[in-house]
Design a protein around this motif. Structure first.
Motif, PDB file in Angstrom:
ATOM      1  N   MET A   1      31.637 -53.305   0.362  1.00  0.00           N
ATOM      2  CA  MET A   1      32.821 -52.994   0.661  1.00  0.00           C
ATOM      3  C   MET A   1      33.020 -52.796   2.143  1.00  0.00           C
ATOM      4  O   MET A   1      32.027 -52.151   2.964  1.00  0.00           O
ATOM      5  N   LYS A   2      33.720 -53.276   2.925  1.00  0.00           N
ATOM      6  CA  LYS A   2      33.924 -53.246   4.520  1.00  0.00           C
ATOM      7  C   LYS A   2      34.751 -52.094   4.870  1.00  0.00           C
ATOM      8  O   LYS A   2      35.796 -51.867   4.145  1.00  0.00           O
ATOM      9  N   HIS A   3      34.238 -51.371   5.644  1.00  0.00           N
ATOM     10  CA  HIS A   3      35.311 -50.345   6.149  1.00  0.00           C
ATOM     11  C   HIS A   3      35.138 -50.342   7.674  1.00  0.00           C
ATOM     12  O   HIS A   3      34.289 -50.917   8.388  1.00  0.00           O
ATOM     13  N   ASP A   4      36.281 -50.191   8.247  1.00  0.00           N
ATOM     14  CA  ASP A   4      36.349 -50.241   9.803  1.00  0.00           C
ATOM     15  C   ASP A   4      36.152 -48.586  10.175  1.00  0.00           C
ATOM     16  O   ASP A   4      35.964 -47.752   9.437  1.00  0.00           O
ATOM     17  N   LEU A   5      35.890 -48.362  11.470  1.00  0.00           N
ATOM     18  CA  LEU A   5      35.380 -47.162  12.068  1.00  0.00           C
ATOM     19  C   LEU A   5      36.487 -46.206  11.919  1.00  0.00           C
ATOM     20  O   LEU A   5      36.224 -45.028  11.655  1.00  0.00           O
ATOM     21  N   ASN A   6      37.621 -46.503  12.001  1.00  0.00           N
ATOM     22  CA  ASN A   6      38.889 -45.558  11.754  1.00  0.00           C
ATOM     23  C   ASN A   6      38.823 -45.005  10.390  1.00  0.00           C
ATOM     24  O   ASN A   6      39.093 -43.998  10.274  1.00  0.00           O
ATOM     25  N   GLN A   7      38.524 -46.002   9.449  1.00  0.00           N
ATOM     26  CA  GLN A   7      38.694 -45.208   8.167  1.00  0.00           C
ATOM     27  C   GLN A   7      37.717 -44.458   7.839  1.00  0.00           C
ATOM     28  O   GLN A   7      37.775 -43.373   7.251  1.00  0.00           O
ATOM     29  N   PHE A   8      36.531 -44.847   8.303  1.00  0.00           N
ATOM     30  CA  PHE A   8      35.258 -43.977   8.200  1.00  0.00           C
ATOM     31  C   PHE A   8      35.325 -42.641   8.856  1.00  0.00           C
ATOM     32  O   PHE A   8      34.829 -41.597   8.232  1.00  0.00           O
ATOM     33  N   LEU A   9      35.903 -42.509  10.097  1.00  0.00           N
ATOM     34  CA  LEU A   9      36.042 -41.509  10.820  1.00  0.00           C
ATOM     35  C   LEU A   9      36.922 -40.447  10.016  1.00  0.00           C
ATOM     36  O   LEU A   9      36.718 -39.213   9.835  1.00  0.00           O
ATOM     37  N   LYS A  10      37.862 -41.013   9.643  1.00  0.00           N
ATOM     38  CA  LYS A  10      39.083 -40.180   8.593  1.00  0.00           C
ATOM     39  C   LYS A  10      38.398 -39.672   7.258  1.00  0.00           C
ATOM     40  O   LYS A  10      38.887 -38.816   6.825  1.00  0.00           O
ATOM     41  N   SER A  11      37.241 -40.296   6.785  1.00  0.00           N
ATOM     42  CA  SER A  11      36.477 -39.727   5.757  1.00  0.00           C
ATOM     43  C   SER A  11      35.600 -38.755   6.036  1.00  0.00           C
ATOM     44  O   SER A  11      35.244 -38.116   4.896  1.00  0.00           O
ATOM     45  N   LEU A  12      35.275 -38.404   7.358  1.00  0.00           N
ATOM     46  CA  LEU A  12      34.486 -37.117   7.577  1.00  0.00           C
ATOM     47  C   LEU A  12      35.136 -36.003   7.209  1.00  0.00           C
ATOM     48  O   LEU A  12      36.328 -36.078   7.614  1.00  0.00           O
ATOM     49  N   GLY A  13      34.533 -34.934   6.973  1.00  0.00           N
ATOM     50  CA  GLY A  13      35.159 -33.508   6.606  1.00  0.00           C
ATOM     51  C   GLY A  13      35.533 -32.866   8.005  1.00  0.00           C
ATOM     52  O   GLY A  13      36.445 -33.277   8.434  1.00  0.00           O
TER      53      GLY A  13
ATOM     54  N   ALA B   1      33.200 -50.730  22.169  1.00  0.00           N
ATOM     55  CA  ALA B   1      31.775 -50.175  21.905  1.00  0.00           C
ATOM     56  C   ALA B   1      30.577 -51.020  22.649  1.00  0.00           C
ATOM     57  O   ALA B   1      30.601 -52.039  22.639  1.00  0.00           O
ATOM     58  N   GLY B   2      29.797 -50.116  23.038  1.00  0.00           N
ATOM     59  CA  GLY B   2      28.501 -51.049  23.817  1.00  0.00           C
ATOM     60  C   GLY B   2      27.846 -51.372  22.875  1.00  0.00           C
ATOM     61  O   GLY B   2      27.845 -51.087  21.666  1.00  0.00           O
ATOM     62  N   GLU B   3      27.034 -52.429  22.899  1.00  0.00           N
ATOM     63  CA  GLU B   3      26.375 -53.002  21.896  1.00  0.00           C
ATOM     64  C   GLU B   3      25.315 -52.100  21.269  1.00  0.00           C
ATOM     65  O   GLU B   3      25.048 -52.129  20.160  1.00  0.00           O
ATOM     66  N   SER B   4      24.638 -51.369  22.231  1.00  0.00           N
ATOM     67  CA  SER B   4      23.833 -50.296  21.473  1.00  0.00           C
ATOM     68  C   SER B   4      24.409 -49.303  20.643  1.00  0.00           C
ATOM     69  O   SER B   4      23.922 -48.894  19.531  1.00  0.00           O
ATOM     70  N   LEU B   5      25.770 -48.937  21.165  1.00  0.00           N
ATOM     71  CA  LEU B   5      26.623 -47.959  20.115  1.00  0.00           C
ATOM     72  C   LEU B   5      26.975 -48.445  19.095  1.00  0.00           C
ATOM     73  O   LEU B   5      26.933 -47.959  17.689  1.00  0.00           O
ATOM     74  N   CYS B   6      27.207 -49.763  18.916  1.00  0.00           N
ATOM     75  CA  CYS B   6      27.502 -50.795  17.508  1.00  0.00           C
ATOM     76  C   CYS B   6      26.551 -50.445  16.644  1.00  0.00           C
ATOM     77  O   CYS B   6      26.595 -50.335  15.552  1.00  0.00           O
ATOM     78  N   ILE B   7      25.191 -50.791  17.170  1.00  0.00           N
ATOM     79  CA  ILE B   7      23.966 -50.730  16.274  1.00  0.00           C
ATOM     80  C   ILE B   7      23.754 -49.433  15.718  1.00  0.00           C
ATOM     81  O   ILE B   7      23.418 -48.917  14.703  1.00  0.00           O
ATOM     82  N   ASN B   8      23.991 -48.158  16.673  1.00  0.00           N
ATOM     83  CA  ASN B   8      24.056 -46.888  16.088  1.00  0.00           C
ATOM     84  C   ASN B   8      25.064 -46.374  15.206  1.00  0.00           C
ATOM     85  O   ASN B   8      24.594 -45.885  13.983  1.00  0.00           O
ATOM     86  N   ILE B   9      26.097 -46.971  15.307  1.00  0.00           N
ATOM     87  CA  ILE B   9      26.907 -46.633  14.269  1.00  0.00           C
ATOM     88  C   ILE B   9      26.962 -47.514  12.959  1.00  0.00           C
ATOM     89  O   ILE B   9      26.921 -46.854  11.896  1.00  0.00           O
ATOM     90  N   GLU B  10      26.542 -48.619  13.057  1.00  0.00           N
ATOM     91  CA  GLU B  10      26.010 -49.321  11.464  1.00  0.00           C
ATOM     92  C   GLU B  10      24.903 -48.650  11.038  1.00  0.00           C
ATOM     93  O   GLU B  10      25.158 -48.318   9.811  1.00  0.00           O
ATOM     94  N   ARG B  11      23.927 -48.273  11.808  1.00  0.00           N
ATOM     95  CA  ARG B  11      22.713 -47.440  11.238  1.00  0.00           C
ATOM     96  C   ARG B  11      23.131 -45.875  10.821  1.00  0.00           C
ATOM     97  O   ARG B  11      22.973 -46.003   9.583  1.00  0.00           O
ATOM     98  N   GLU B  12      24.382 -45.354  11.051  1.00  0.00           N
ATOM     99  CA  GLU B  12      24.535 -44.052  10.825  1.00  0.00           C
ATOM    100  C   GLU B  12      25.673 -43.989   9.791  1.00  0.00           C
ATOM    101  O   GLU B  12      25.807 -43.052   9.125  1.00  0.00           O
TER     102      GLU B  12
ATOM    103  N   SER C   1      25.103 -46.254   7.527  1.00  0.00           N
ATOM    104  CA  SER C   1      24.630 -47.102   6.441  1.00  0.00           C
ATOM    105  C   SER C   1      25.047 -48.475   5.968  1.00  0.00           C
ATOM    106  O   SER C   1      25.019 -48.826   4.947  1.00  0.00           O
ATOM    107  N   GLY C   2      25.857 -49.160   7.129  1.00  0.00           N
ATOM    108  CA  GLY C   2      26.211 -50.466   6.934  1.00  0.00           C
ATOM    109  C   GLY C   2      27.688 -50.315   6.528  1.00  0.00           C
ATOM    110  O   GLY C   2      28.099 -51.730   6.536  1.00  0.00           O
TER     111      GLY C   2
END
Length: 75
Positions: A1-13, A42-53, A55-56
Motif C-alpha cells: 500500500m502506497k502512502h505519501d508523506l502527508n498521510q504518514f505524518l497525519k497518522s502519527l499521534g 527533500a534532499g536525497e539522504s532525507l528521502c532515504i531516511n524517511i523511507e527507512r523510518e 518501513s517503506g
C-alpha cells in the motif's frame, strides 16, 4: 500500500511522537511538513531516511520523482 508523506505524518499521534520521527530522519518536523505540502524538496539522504523510518510506507520515489532511484535499488 502506497502512502505519501502527508498521510504518514497525519497518522502519527502526539507531538513528541512526531518530533521523535523527525529526529530519527535527522531533520525537524516543521521541515517534514514543508516537504509534505510541497513547499520544499527533500534532499536525497532525507528521502532515504524517511523511507527507512517509515518501513517503506513512504518511498523515495514519491518524495523525489526527479531522481533515478532504480540505479540504487538495482545495485
Amino acid at each position: 500500500m502506497k502512502h505519501d508523506l502527508n498521510q504518514f505524518l497525519k497518522s502519527l499521534g502526539s507531538k513528541p511522537e512526531k518530533e521523535d520521527f523527525a529526529s530519527r530522519c535527522n531533520t525537524t518536523f516543521k521541515h517534514l511538513l514543508n516537504i509534505a505540502y510541497g513547499y520544499k524538496p527533500a534532499g536525497e539522504s532525507l528521502c532515504i531516511n524517511i523511507e527507512r523510518e517509515t518501513s517503506g510506507k513512504v518511498r523515495c520515489e514519491s518524495l523525489r520523482s526527479d531522481v533515478d532511484w532504480s540505479v540504487l535499488r538495482n545495485s
